[in-house]
Design a protein around this motif. Structure first.
Motif, PDB file in Angstrom:
ATOM      1  N   VAL A  38       0.860  -1.186   0.000  1.00 17.74           N
ATOM      2  CA  VAL A  38       0.000   0.000   0.000  1.00 17.74           C
ATOM      3  C   VAL A  38       0.890   1.228   0.000  1.00 17.74           C
ATOM      4  CG1 VAL A  38      -1.613   1.377   1.368  1.00 17.74           C
ATOM      5  CG2 VAL A  38      -2.008  -1.079   1.071  1.00 17.74           C
ATOM      6  N   TYR A  39       0.621   2.167  -0.916  1.00 18.94           N
ATOM      7  CA  TYR A  39       1.388   3.401  -1.047  1.00 18.94           C
ATOM      8  C   TYR A  39       0.528   4.583  -0.628  1.00 18.94           C
ATOM      9  CZ  TYR A  39       4.419   0.586  -4.111  1.00 18.94           C
ATOM     10  OH  TYR A  39       5.244  -0.379  -4.624  1.00 18.94           O
ATOM     11  N   ARG A  40       1.162   5.488   0.126  1.00 12.58           N
ATOM     12  CA  ARG A  40       0.522   6.757   0.439  1.00 12.58           C
ATOM     13  C   ARG A  40       1.568   7.867   0.352  1.00 12.58           C
ATOM     14  NH1 ARG A  40      -3.712   8.745   5.206  1.00 12.58           N
ATOM     15  NH2 ARG A  40      -3.324  10.963   4.891  1.00 12.58           N
ATOM     16  N   GLY A  41       1.268   8.910  -0.396  1.00 14.50           N
ATOM     17  CA  GLY A  41       2.142  10.064  -0.513  1.00 14.50           C
ATOM     18  C   GLY A  41       3.063  10.025  -1.702  1.00 14.50           C
ATOM     19  N   SER A  42       3.543   8.857  -2.060  1.00 12.10           N
ATOM     20  CA  SER A  42       4.361   8.673  -3.248  1.00 12.10           C
ATOM     21  C   SER A  42       4.373   7.189  -3.566  1.00 12.10           C
ATOM     22  CB  SER A  42       5.796   9.179  -3.030  1.00 12.10           C
ATOM     23  OG  SER A  42       6.462   8.401  -2.061  1.00 12.10           O
ATOM     24  N   GLY A  43       4.923   6.853  -4.740  1.00 10.35           N
ATOM     25  CA  GLY A  43       4.902   5.458  -5.160  1.00 10.35           C
ATOM     26  C   GLY A  43       3.722   5.195  -6.061  1.00 10.35           C
ATOM     27  N   SER A  44       3.689   4.024  -6.625  1.00 15.08           N
ATOM     28  CA  SER A  44       2.636   3.718  -7.594  1.00 15.08           C
ATOM     29  C   SER A  44       2.177   2.279  -7.439  1.00 15.08           C
ATOM     30  CB  SER A  44       3.185   3.936  -9.014  1.00 15.08           C
ATOM     31  OG  SER A  44       2.210   3.676  -9.978  1.00 15.08           O
ATOM     32  N   PRO A  45       0.843   2.095  -7.435  1.00 13.81           N
ATOM     33  CA  PRO A  45      -0.186   3.142  -7.474  1.00 13.81           C
ATOM     34  C   PRO A  45      -0.453   3.694  -6.076  1.00 13.81           C
ATOM     35  CG  PRO A  45      -1.230   0.999  -7.419  1.00 13.81           C
ATOM     36  CD  PRO A  45       0.252   0.736  -7.440  1.00 13.81           C
ATOM     37  N   GLN A  46      -0.982   4.910  -6.012  1.00 12.79           N
ATOM     38  CA  GLN A  46      -1.409   5.469  -4.729  1.00 12.79           C
ATOM     39  C   GLN A  46      -2.731   4.801  -4.375  1.00 12.79           C
ATOM     40  OE1 GLN A  46      -0.569   8.335  -2.615  1.00 12.79           O
ATOM     41  NE2 GLN A  46       0.932   9.455  -3.807  1.00 12.79           N
ATOM     42  N   ASN A  47      -2.634   3.691  -3.675  1.00 12.41           N
ATOM     43  CA  ASN A  47      -3.788   2.810  -3.488  1.00 12.41           C
ATOM     44  C   ASN A  47      -4.281   2.754  -2.046  1.00 12.41           C
ATOM     45  OD1 ASN A  47      -1.552   1.531  -2.498  1.00 12.41           O
ATOM     46  ND2 ASN A  47      -1.884  -0.418  -3.550  1.00 12.41           N
ATOM     47  N   TYR A  48      -3.880   3.724  -1.213  1.00 14.47           N
ATOM     48  CA  TYR A  48      -4.284   3.657   0.192  1.00 14.47           C
ATOM     49  C   TYR A  48      -5.787   3.841   0.374  1.00 14.47           C
ATOM     50  CZ  TYR A  48      -4.237   8.822   0.264  1.00 14.47           C
ATOM     51  OH  TYR A  48      -4.473  10.156   0.020  1.00 14.47           O
ATOM     52  N   THR A  49      -6.462   4.433  -0.620  1.00 16.97           N
ATOM     53  CA  THR A  49      -7.913   4.558  -0.504  1.00 16.97           C
ATOM     54  C   THR A  49      -8.585   3.196  -0.471  1.00 16.97           C
ATOM     55  OG1 THR A  49      -8.203   4.738  -2.900  1.00 16.97           O
ATOM     56  CG2 THR A  49      -7.898   6.785  -1.675  1.00 16.97           C
ATOM     57  N   VAL A  50      -8.018   2.224  -1.179  1.00 15.27           N
ATOM     58  CA  VAL A  50      -8.555   0.860  -1.156  1.00 15.27           C
ATOM     59  C   VAL A  50      -8.486   0.302   0.259  1.00 15.27           C
ATOM     60  CG1 VAL A  50      -8.220  -1.493  -1.994  1.00 15.27           C
ATOM     61  CG2 VAL A  50      -7.937   0.436  -3.560  1.00 15.27           C
ATOM     62  N   SER A  72       3.627  -4.664   3.123  1.00 18.21           N
ATOM     63  CA  SER A  72       4.317  -3.433   3.513  1.00 18.21           C
ATOM     64  C   SER A  72       3.512  -2.195   3.166  1.00 18.21           C
ATOM     65  CB  SER A  72       5.702  -3.355   2.870  1.00 18.21           C
ATOM     66  OG  SER A  72       5.697  -2.775   1.617  1.00 18.21           O
ATOM     67  N   LEU A  73       3.833  -1.105   3.874  1.00 18.33           N
ATOM     68  CA  LEU A  73       3.308   0.226   3.613  1.00 18.33           C
ATOM     69  C   LEU A  73       4.477   1.076   3.146  1.00 18.33           C
ATOM     70  CD1 LEU A  73       1.190   0.743   6.865  1.00 18.33           C
ATOM     71  CD2 LEU A  73       0.348   0.023   4.628  1.00 18.33           C
ATOM     72  N   GLN A  74       4.308   1.750   2.028  1.00 20.26           N
ATOM     73  CA  GLN A  74       5.390   2.540   1.464  1.00 20.26           C
ATOM     74  C   GLN A  74       4.878   3.901   1.019  1.00 20.26           C
ATOM     75  OE1 GLN A  74       7.728   0.380  -1.462  1.00 20.26           O
ATOM     76  NE2 GLN A  74       7.456  -1.579  -0.374  1.00 20.26           N
ATOM     77  N   GLY A  75       5.806   4.784   0.662  1.00 17.64           N
ATOM     78  CA  GLY A  75       5.436   6.105   0.180  1.00 17.64           C
ATOM     79  C   GLY A  75       6.331   7.166   0.759  1.00 17.64           C
ATOM     80  N   SER A  76       5.822   8.384   0.796  1.00 20.62           N
ATOM     81  CA  SER A  76       6.531   9.502   1.407  1.00 20.62           C
ATOM     82  C   SER A  76       6.401   9.392   2.922  1.00 20.62           C
ATOM     83  CB  SER A  76       5.916  10.813   0.913  1.00 20.62           C
ATOM     84  OG  SER A  76       4.597  10.932   1.412  1.00 20.62           O
ATOM     85  N   ALA A  77       6.689  10.479   3.618  1.00 19.74           N
ATOM     86  CA  ALA A  77       6.475  10.483   5.070  1.00 19.74           C
ATOM     87  C   ALA A  77       5.040  10.123   5.422  1.00 19.74           C
ATOM     88  CB  ALA A  77       6.836  11.850   5.646  1.00 19.74           C
ATOM     89  N   ASP A  78       4.151  10.273   4.460  1.00 22.68           N
ATOM     90  CA  ASP A  78       2.744   9.920   4.704  1.00 22.68           C
ATOM     91  C   ASP A  78       2.554   8.435   5.000  1.00 22.68           C
ATOM     92  OD1 ASP A  78       2.267  12.555   4.162  1.00 22.68           O
ATOM     93  OD2 ASP A  78       0.751  12.201   2.630  1.00 22.68           O
ATOM     94  N   ARG A  79       3.570   7.617   4.741  1.00 20.55           N
ATOM     95  CA  ARG A  79       3.445   6.202   5.090  1.00 20.55           C
ATOM     96  C   ARG A  79       3.282   6.035   6.601  1.00 20.55           C
ATOM     97  NH1 ARG A  79       8.760   7.349   4.434  1.00 20.55           N
ATOM     98  NH2 ARG A  79      10.316   6.370   5.810  1.00 20.55           N
TER      99      ARG A  79
END
Length: 489
Positions: free
Chosen positions: A85-97, A137-144
């Motif tokens: 799951v990505y939030r803030g960056s990365g692809s796809p931004q799928n945290y809404t799921v 895992s959870l990935q992305g910007s600091a928003d992770r």
């Protein structure tokens, strides 16, 4: 007169649906077992909701109507688990799921307890099992870190409601919480993403704190719970109580630090701190009353401010930047403007604790809870992430009768009924010695709701809620664009 501390003085019941626990359940990791169910809802809470709705009692029926009308609360919801799951960056931004599935699991589980309909319990279990089988895992910007905190505490609460369901894979779910969510939240509280400790506003800490506490309770790990409680009392970051609420006034109000930022984030913080206190209370730890009811004083301040009344604000400066990198400061000099229509489903829980369990005056909080009622949940407060930051449905879940004498002890002092009606283990933590006593009167006021994800970007969605605690909420859905704040925090 006022007292400055912290950063302000300078730089700052469904027995048919739930069966015996799965044989794969992990043993308690550390110390005595905790009371289960025992995060936001105890067995007694669930029994009360079911009995009141069955009896047609207000305002429970209005609160339950909000739940049954929500699209997430329908049996047969099909989960869409992701490996990453990505939030803030990365692809796809799928945290809404992820957050939509979590709210579907929670709402179906809560609905199952109230109605006794096993189809809703089965739906919740299917969602939770699907995610624990796939998420790595959870990935992305600091928003992770926000994703870990928000969705970690929510996942634990949804799973707590079905932990005794015969088909729920408890051990695998605990493993997911420990390996995917807990390390990010624990790590954030220790090193704050390698930033200056005050770089991140109050709500960042509070999301992580809520996750650590919820996972610790869900996994019966006392060392993890103790870390979360200690941080609440003495942590260096802006989420610890004396940094989040740095100035206490003699009139019984206490300044909420993030009121100097904006209304949406201040509401988010109050909701998260209330969630933290409620989960702790249900394990015999009174943080609601900690430091002479400091949280009540801060919640009163935010409620009064959100009702449109003037509140004082002591200028404070916080340091920002990365350790060994860029640095700077930011000063907040006054409370931000407010939209009286903005609301979040956070007030019923707080109002009922202080006025019904403890018999204290909480006038502004009481008024804003009435204005917000009946509270909905994820999906009722706009389509963006901020509308899913709280699990909600407080009118249904937290409305309670006044305790005679207003001196209720924590539920964990006495055996709590399990979901199947059996008493919880007798190895519950004792009531702490700091019950908190009333020292100042509270004032009452209406409610706001912010959408804002904790990053400072997004849309703010607020309901103009109906007045009167038993009325069905309605009105216009308002959207307002917020810009990014300095420092990306």
């Amino acid at each position: 007169m006022l007292k400055a501390t912290g950063v302000a003085a300078g730089v700052i019941g469904m027995s048919t649906a739930l069966q015996a626990p799965s044989a794969t359940a992990a043993p308690a990791a550390t110390g005595a077992a905790f009371a289960h169910p025992g995060l936001l809802h105890t067995g007694a809470d669930l029994d009360r909701m079911a009995a009141k709705v069955k009896a047609g009692a207000a305002p429970y029926t209005a609160g339950y109507a909000r739940l049954t009308a929500n699209r997430h609360a329908q049996s047969g919801w099909t989960p869409n688990p992701q490996a990453i799951v990505y939030r803030g960056s990365g692809s796809p931004q799928n945290y809404t799921v992820l957050y939509n599935d979590i709210h579907a699991a929670y709402q179906n589980a809560l609905r199952a307890h109230v109605s006794g309909d096993t189809a809703h319990a089965d739906t919740a279990v299917a969602i939770l099992n699907a995610w624990s089988a796939k998420l790595t895992s959870l990935q992305g910007s600091a928003d992770r870190f926000l994703a870990a905190g928000l969705y970690g505490y929510q996942f634990a609460n949804a799973a707590e409601l079905v932990r005794d369901h015969a088909d729920f894979d408890l051990a695998r779910f605990q493993k997911m919480l420990r390996e995917v969510f807990l390390p990010l939240s624990d790590g954030f509280l220790k090193n704050h993403n390698n930033a200056v400790v005050t770089n991140y506003w109050t709500n960042w800490d509070l999301t992580a704190m809520a996750c650590v506490l919820a996972v610790g309770i869900f996994c019966d790990d006392r060392a993890v719970v103790d870390r979360a409680v200690e941080y609440f009392k003495h942590g260096d970051g802006l989420g610890s109580i004396k940094n989040a609420i740095p100035v206490v006034h003699e009139d019984g109000l206490a300044e909420w630090l993030e009121a100097g930022r904006d209304q949406g984030h201040a509401l988010l913080g109050v909701g998260l701190m209330g969630t933290f206190c409620e989960m702790a209370w249900n394990q015999g730890i009174d943080l609601y009353g900690y430091d002479d009811n400091r949280f009540l004083k801060g919640a009163q301040y935010v409620a009064k401010w959100c009702l449109g009344d003037d509140v004082p604000y002591t200028a404070n400066t916080r340091k920002k930047g990365a350790i060994g990198g860029w640095s700077g400061t930011e000063t907040a000099t006054e409370a931000a403007g407010v939209d009286p229509a903005m609301t979040r489903p956070i007030w019923a829980m707080i109002a009922n604790h202080y006025t019904k369990r403890r018999g204290l005056d909480a006038s502004y909080v009481t008024r804003i809870a009435a204005k917000s009622a009946p509270e909905g949940g994820g999906g009722d407060y706009g389509p963006n992430s901020g509308g899913y930051d709280q699990l909600g449905f407080g009118t249904l879940a937290f409305t309670r009768d006044r305790v005679p004498g207003g001196t209720s002890s924590s539920p964990a002092q006495t055996p709590s009924a399990s979901a199947s009606g059996a008493p919880s283990p007798a190895t519950q933590p004792a009531q702490p010695a700091q019950p908190g006593t009333p020292s100042a009167s509270a004032s009452a006021s209406p409610t706001p709701d912010g959408d804002l994800a904790a990053t400072g970007t997004g849309d703010v969605a607020g309901w103009i809620a109906a007045t009167g605690i038993t009325a069905l909420a309605g009105g216009l859905l308002l959207l307002r664009r917020r810009g990014r704040t300095g420092g990306g925090a």
